[in-house]
Write a protein that holds these residues in place. Structure first.
Motif, PDB file in Angstrom:
ATOM      1  N   ALA A 400     -62.345  11.345  27.415  1.00  0.00           N
ATOM      2  CA  ALA A 400     -61.587  12.695  27.571  1.00  0.00           C
ATOM      3  C   ALA A 400     -62.639  13.581  27.119  1.00  0.00           C
ATOM      4  CB  ALA A 400     -60.315  12.683  27.153  1.00  0.00           C
ATOM      5  N   ARG A 401     -63.240  13.378  26.059  1.00  0.00           N
ATOM      6  CA  ARG A 401     -63.972  14.593  25.361  1.00  0.00           C
ATOM      7  C   ARG A 401     -65.354  14.871  26.469  1.00  0.00           C
ATOM      8  NH1 ARG A 401     -63.526  11.154  20.609  1.00  0.00           N
ATOM      9  NH2 ARG A 401     -61.590  11.910  19.423  1.00  0.00           N
ATOM     10  N   GLY A 402     -65.745  13.792  27.226  1.00  0.00           N
ATOM     11  CA  GLY A 402     -66.639  14.167  28.194  1.00  0.00           C
ATOM     12  C   GLY A 402     -68.188  14.238  28.070  1.00  0.00           C
ATOM     13  N   ASP A 403     -68.284  13.541  26.606  1.00  0.00           N
ATOM     14  CA  ASP A 403     -69.612  13.234  26.396  1.00  0.00           C
ATOM     15  C   ASP A 403     -70.257  12.170  26.631  1.00  0.00           C
ATOM     16  OD1 ASP A 403     -72.266  12.734  25.153  1.00  0.00           O
ATOM     17  OD2 ASP A 403     -71.849  14.607  23.739  1.00  0.00           O
ATOM     18  N   TYR A 404     -71.037  11.918  27.971  1.00  0.00           N
ATOM     19  CA  TYR A 404     -71.343  10.521  28.555  1.00  0.00           C
ATOM     20  C   TYR A 404     -72.138   9.793  27.310  1.00  0.00           C
ATOM     21  CZ  TYR A 404     -74.513   7.466  31.050  1.00  0.00           C
ATOM     22  OH  TYR A 404     -75.304   6.256  31.240  1.00  0.00           O
ATOM     23  N   ARG A 405     -73.054  10.313  26.653  1.00  0.00           N
ATOM     24  CA  ARG A 405     -73.694   9.671  25.652  1.00  0.00           C
ATOM     25  C   ARG A 405     -72.935   9.154  24.495  1.00  0.00           C
ATOM     26  NH1 ARG A 405     -77.492  14.748  24.415  1.00  0.00           N
ATOM     27  NH2 ARG A 405     -75.036  15.427  24.480  1.00  0.00           N
ATOM     28  N   VAL A 406     -72.045   9.669  24.220  1.00  0.00           N
ATOM     29  CA  VAL A 406     -70.887   9.165  23.100  1.00  0.00           C
ATOM     30  C   VAL A 406     -70.176   8.093  23.799  1.00  0.00           C
ATOM     31  CG1 VAL A 406     -69.106   9.797  21.430  1.00  0.00           C
ATOM     32  CG2 VAL A 406     -71.167  11.318  21.751  1.00  0.00           C
ATOM     33  N   LEU A 407     -69.693   8.247  24.808  1.00  0.00           N
ATOM     34  CA  LEU A 407     -68.863   7.306  25.539  1.00  0.00           C
ATOM     35  C   LEU A 407     -69.649   6.055  25.874  1.00  0.00           C
ATOM     36  CD1 LEU A 407     -66.363   6.360  27.039  1.00  0.00           C
ATOM     37  CD2 LEU A 407     -67.071   7.618  28.796  1.00  0.00           C
ATOM     38  N   ALA A 408     -70.833   6.096  26.168  1.00  0.00           N
ATOM     39  CA  ALA A 408     -71.765   4.963  26.534  1.00  0.00           C
ATOM     40  C   ALA A 408     -71.829   4.128  25.110  1.00  0.00           C
ATOM     41  CB  ALA A 408     -72.906   5.324  26.776  1.00  0.00           C
ATOM     42  N   ALA A 409     -71.831   4.776  24.058  1.00  0.00           N
ATOM     43  CA  ALA A 409     -72.081   4.188  22.663  1.00  0.00           C
ATOM     44  C   ALA A 409     -70.770   3.415  22.389  1.00  0.00           C
ATOM     45  CB  ALA A 409     -72.372   5.016  21.663  1.00  0.00           C
ATOM     46  N   ALA A 410     -69.739   4.025  22.739  1.00  0.00           N
ATOM     47  CA  ALA A 410     -68.403   3.453  22.351  1.00  0.00           C
ATOM     48  C   ALA A 410     -68.020   2.232  23.124  1.00  0.00           C
ATOM     49  CB  ALA A 410     -67.055   4.587  22.529  1.00  0.00           C
ATOM     50  N   LEU A 411     -68.702   1.932  24.459  1.00  0.00           N
ATOM     51  CA  LEU A 411     -68.410   1.031  25.209  1.00  0.00           C
ATOM     52  C   LEU A 411     -69.213  -0.180  24.874  1.00  0.00           C
ATOM     53  CD1 LEU A 411     -68.272   2.914  28.695  1.00  0.00           C
ATOM     54  CD2 LEU A 411     -66.325   1.811  27.592  1.00  0.00           C
ATOM     55  N   LEU A 412     -70.385   0.149  24.169  1.00  0.00           N
ATOM     56  CA  LEU A 412     -71.423  -1.134  24.155  1.00  0.00           C
ATOM     57  C   LEU A 412     -70.680  -2.205  23.047  1.00  0.00           C
ATOM     58  CD1 LEU A 412     -74.165  -2.056  24.254  1.00  0.00           C
ATOM     59  CD2 LEU A 412     -74.887  -0.478  22.110  1.00  0.00           C
ATOM     60  N   PRO A 413     -70.028  -2.104  21.863  1.00  0.00           N
ATOM     61  CA  PRO A 413     -69.732  -3.335  21.180  1.00  0.00           C
ATOM     62  C   PRO A 413     -68.874  -4.063  22.016  1.00  0.00           C
ATOM     63  CG  PRO A 413     -69.109  -1.269  19.929  1.00  0.00           C
ATOM     64  CD  PRO A 413     -69.652  -0.900  21.403  1.00  0.00           C
ATOM     65  N   CYS A 414     -68.325  -3.603  23.221  1.00  0.00           N
ATOM     66  CA  CYS A 414     -67.662  -4.998  23.920  1.00  0.00           C
ATOM     67  C   CYS A 414     -68.481  -5.621  24.920  1.00  0.00           C
ATOM     68  CB  CYS A 414     -66.394  -4.283  24.904  1.00  0.00           C
ATOM     69  SG  CYS A 414     -65.239  -5.357  25.653  1.00  0.00           S
ATOM     70  N   PHE A 415     -69.622  -5.237  24.862  1.00  0.00           N
ATOM     71  CA  PHE A 415     -70.657  -6.146  25.522  1.00  0.00           C
ATOM     72  C   PHE A 415     -71.232  -6.886  24.353  1.00  0.00           C
ATOM     73  CE2 PHE A 415     -70.281  -2.777  28.839  1.00  0.00           C
ATOM     74  CZ  PHE A 415     -70.785  -3.385  30.035  1.00  0.00           C
ATOM     75  N   TRP A 416     -71.745  -6.338  23.593  1.00  0.00           N
ATOM     76  CA  TRP A 416     -72.787  -6.737  22.505  1.00  0.00           C
ATOM     77  C   TRP A 416     -72.128  -7.882  21.689  1.00  0.00           C
ATOM     78  CZ3 TRP A 416     -76.634  -3.126  19.672  1.00  0.00           C
ATOM     79  CH2 TRP A 416     -77.619  -3.466  19.136  1.00  0.00           C
ATOM     80  N   ILE A 417     -70.913  -7.424  21.197  1.00  0.00           N
ATOM     81  CA  ILE A 417     -70.527  -8.501  20.430  1.00  0.00           C
ATOM     82  C   ILE A 417     -69.853  -9.579  20.764  1.00  0.00           C
ATOM     83  CG2 ILE A 417     -68.224  -8.730  18.689  1.00  0.00           C
ATOM     84  CD1 ILE A 417     -68.739  -5.969  17.592  1.00  0.00           C
ATOM     85  N   TYR A 418     -69.214  -9.349  22.088  1.00  0.00           N
ATOM     86  CA  TYR A 418     -68.588 -10.412  23.059  1.00  0.00           C
ATOM     87  C   TYR A 418     -69.764 -11.274  23.011  1.00  0.00           C
ATOM     88  CZ  TYR A 418     -63.627  -9.736  23.401  1.00  0.00           C
ATOM     89  OH  TYR A 418     -62.324  -9.807  23.158  1.00  0.00           O
ATOM     90  N   GLN A 419     -70.964 -10.880  23.742  1.00  0.00           N
ATOM     91  CA  GLN A 419     -71.903 -11.931  24.079  1.00  0.00           C
ATOM     92  C   GLN A 419     -72.592 -12.553  22.990  1.00  0.00           C
ATOM     93  OE1 GLN A 419     -75.607 -11.359  23.715  1.00  0.00           O
ATOM     94  NE2 GLN A 419     -75.921 -13.234  25.041  1.00  0.00           N
ATOM     95  N   ASP A 420     -72.588 -11.819  22.053  1.00  0.00           N
ATOM     96  CA  ASP A 420     -73.278 -12.390  20.495  1.00  0.00           C
ATOM     97  C   ASP A 420     -72.048 -13.724  20.070  1.00  0.00           C
ATOM     98  OD1 ASP A 420     -74.924 -12.803  18.247  1.00  0.00           O
ATOM     99  OD2 ASP A 420     -72.888 -12.225  17.498  1.00  0.00           O
ATOM    100  N   VAL A 421     -70.834 -13.357  20.089  1.00  0.00           N
ATOM    101  CA  VAL A 421     -69.996 -14.173  19.734  1.00  0.00           C
ATOM    102  C   VAL A 421     -69.944 -15.423  20.808  1.00  0.00           C
ATOM    103  CG1 VAL A 421     -67.333 -14.730  19.249  1.00  0.00           C
ATOM    104  CG2 VAL A 421     -68.709 -12.918  18.269  1.00  0.00           C
TER     105      VAL A 421
END
Length: 497
Positions: A400-421
């Motif tokens: 909702a805050r509309g900053d694409y860069r911050v939103l992309a960073a917030a989405l990253l752990p669901c990829f990175w941690i799940y793939q690692d585990v």
């Protein structure tokens, strides 16, 4: 005219200033501040400070010639700025070198009188200096130096200075950047004066006088800036206008340096420091390593969780696994919406496609897996628990805050941690493992590729962002990682059918 370059290679031929405010030291700062690569050949060693010149030592002219040849034998020079020369013999060495090398662009600051009033050019060298003017593209005299070139008395008005500049331009076939700094009054104009086909043209650059003592080296700095900017753009008027604007900014901030007790220096990098700071930006690889290490303790905690250990060795009770899947199904529905929002915000088409494909995958692929374990009726009956709600609130608020860069960073752990585990647990599993189908999903090469792409997008965004945005991205990433740990740590029972 020089071949235009993104980073012009600019040679300064001038004297020194041990306080760093004028001469070659100022030239190198000015060249760098205006986007060039500076080189320097010393004509004279000057003992001076912000109060004035104490002594001048001129090295043997033969050594000057050796310096000039050493540079031009090796480096392709895009522009030359000439400052203090001092003697007729020194001027002759430089003139001969210009004839032999033919640099594409030459700017002469005819240093004869310093801002402090000191005479910096031998009287018998004035004729040699006037002859040198015909070998350059632009000359940038202050008012007293303009009088020397015009063989006239010092101008007392701007109109008189422009007239002298016109005579010099016509006589020598050279552009003249006339400067009004030595005149009185509130206004401080400069002008680019040219003689073309017998007619004199004048392009004026208005300005206001800045109340300051920090004017030491302004002539050196301006001429170097113009040489650098012309080499970069090929446009004399634009280069002069932009250099004047940069110089005014540097003068305004000069007193902040607190250098000297006389006519202090300008602050050549004030604008760069204020707009860009002095923090070295990390590379994408630096960001990746730093962020992964920052959540190292959190990742270790995840590995030690009873749920994860039981998931890995297959001893996790089925009811707990089904409870986890039910909450994950609820999470994925809103997570897919947030991924779609990232696609809408993405400025690059390839990133838009990535986030959109990820949103589709979250629904079509992972929900299909959940439905193979849970009935549709059971899924409809599930309500999000506090852990799921907190994670989704974090993602939705970030979106909702509309900053694409911050939103992309917030989405990253669901990829990175799940793939690692998932990848590590899958390596421990066997064909009859009760949760092998779930582990297969997160260990697939396609998910690893998607994770690698997500890491690449986010870390490149962070590396190319300003420091404040990079900090906000790192915070969003760490918050999402903490929510991932909480999601694995929550104790849940099987959903009711």
């Amino acid at each position: 005219m020089s071949r235009q370059r993104v980073v012009p290679r600019v040679l300064s031929i001038a004297g020194t200033d041990p306080t760093g405010g004028a001469g070659i030291q100022a030239d190198l700062k000015s060249i760098a501040a205006n986007g060039g690569y500076g080189m320097a050949v010393v004509t004279a060693l000057v003992a001076q400070n912000t109060h004035g010149v104490r002594a001048v030592h001129v090295p043997p002219p033969a050594f000057l010639a050796q310096q000039l040849d050493a540079v031009s034998d090796d480096v392709e020079i895009d522009a030359v700025k000439i400052g203090m020369l001092g003697t007729a013999e020194v001027i002759g060495v430089v003139a001969d070198w210009l004839d032999r090398v033919r640099p594409p662009l030459v700017v002469l600051d005819p240093v004869a009188v310093a801002t402090s009033g000191d005479r910096l050019l031998d009287a018998d060298a004035e004729d040699a200096l006037r002859r040198l003017v015909s070998q350059v593209d632009l000359v940038t005299p202050n008012v007293p130096e303009l009088a020397v070139l015009a063989e006239s008395t010092v101008a007392v008005s701007w109109e008189e200075a422009l007239a002298q500049a016109g005579r010099v331009a016509a006589r020598h076939g050279v552009r003249v950047l006339a400067k009004g700094g030595h005149l009185t009054g509130e206004h401080l104009p400069d002008a680019l004066v040219e003689a073309v086909d017998g007619a004199v043209s004048v392009t004026e650059f208005p300005g206001l006088r800045i109340a300051t003592r920090n004017t030491h080296g302004t002539g050196c700095s301006l001429s170097s800036a113009v040489a650098t900017r012309v080499a970069a753009t090929g446009d004399w008027v634009r280069a002069a206008a932009e250099s004047k604007q940069w110089l005014a900014e540097s003068i305004r901030h000069g007193s902040e340096l607190e250098v000297g007790t006389g006519n202090g220096p300008i602050s050549h990098f004030a604008g760069l420091w204020r707009r860009g700071g002095t923090t070295t930006a990390p590379t994408a690889e630096d960001v990746e390593s730093a962020w992964w290490n920052e959540i190292g303790a959190l990742r270790a905690d995840i590995d030690d969780l009873p749920f994860v250990r039981g998931l890995g060795d297959g001893t996790l009770p089925r009811d707990e696994f089904l409870g986890y899947l039910a909450q994950d199904a609820l999470y994925l529905r809103d997570y897919a919406r947030v991924l779609a929002h990232a696609a809408r915000l993405a400025p690059a088409s390839d990133e838009l496609v990535f986030w959109a494909d990820s949103a589709q995958g979250a629904i079509a692929g992972e929900l299909q897996l959940h439905e193979s374990w849970l009935t549709e009726e059971a899924l409809r009956a599930v309500e999000p628990d506090p852990v799921t709600t907190a994670y989704l609130n974090h993602l939705l608020a970030t979106a909702a805050r509309g900053d694409y860069r911050v939103l992309a960073a917030a989405l990253l752990p669901c990829f990175w941690i799940y793939q690692d585990v998932g990848e590590r647990l899958h390596a421990l599993s066997h064909e009859r493992h009760p949760y092998r189908s779930w582990l297969d999903t997160y260990a697939e090469p396609a998910f690893a590729d998607a994770t690698r792409r997500a890491i690449g997008i986010v870390t490149e965004l962070a590396a190319t962002s300003d420091e404040a945005t990079r900090r906000a991205m790192g915070l969003a990433f760490r918050e999402s990682a903490a929510h991932e740990r909480a999601f694995f740590a929550a104790r849940r029972g099987a959903p009711r059918a």
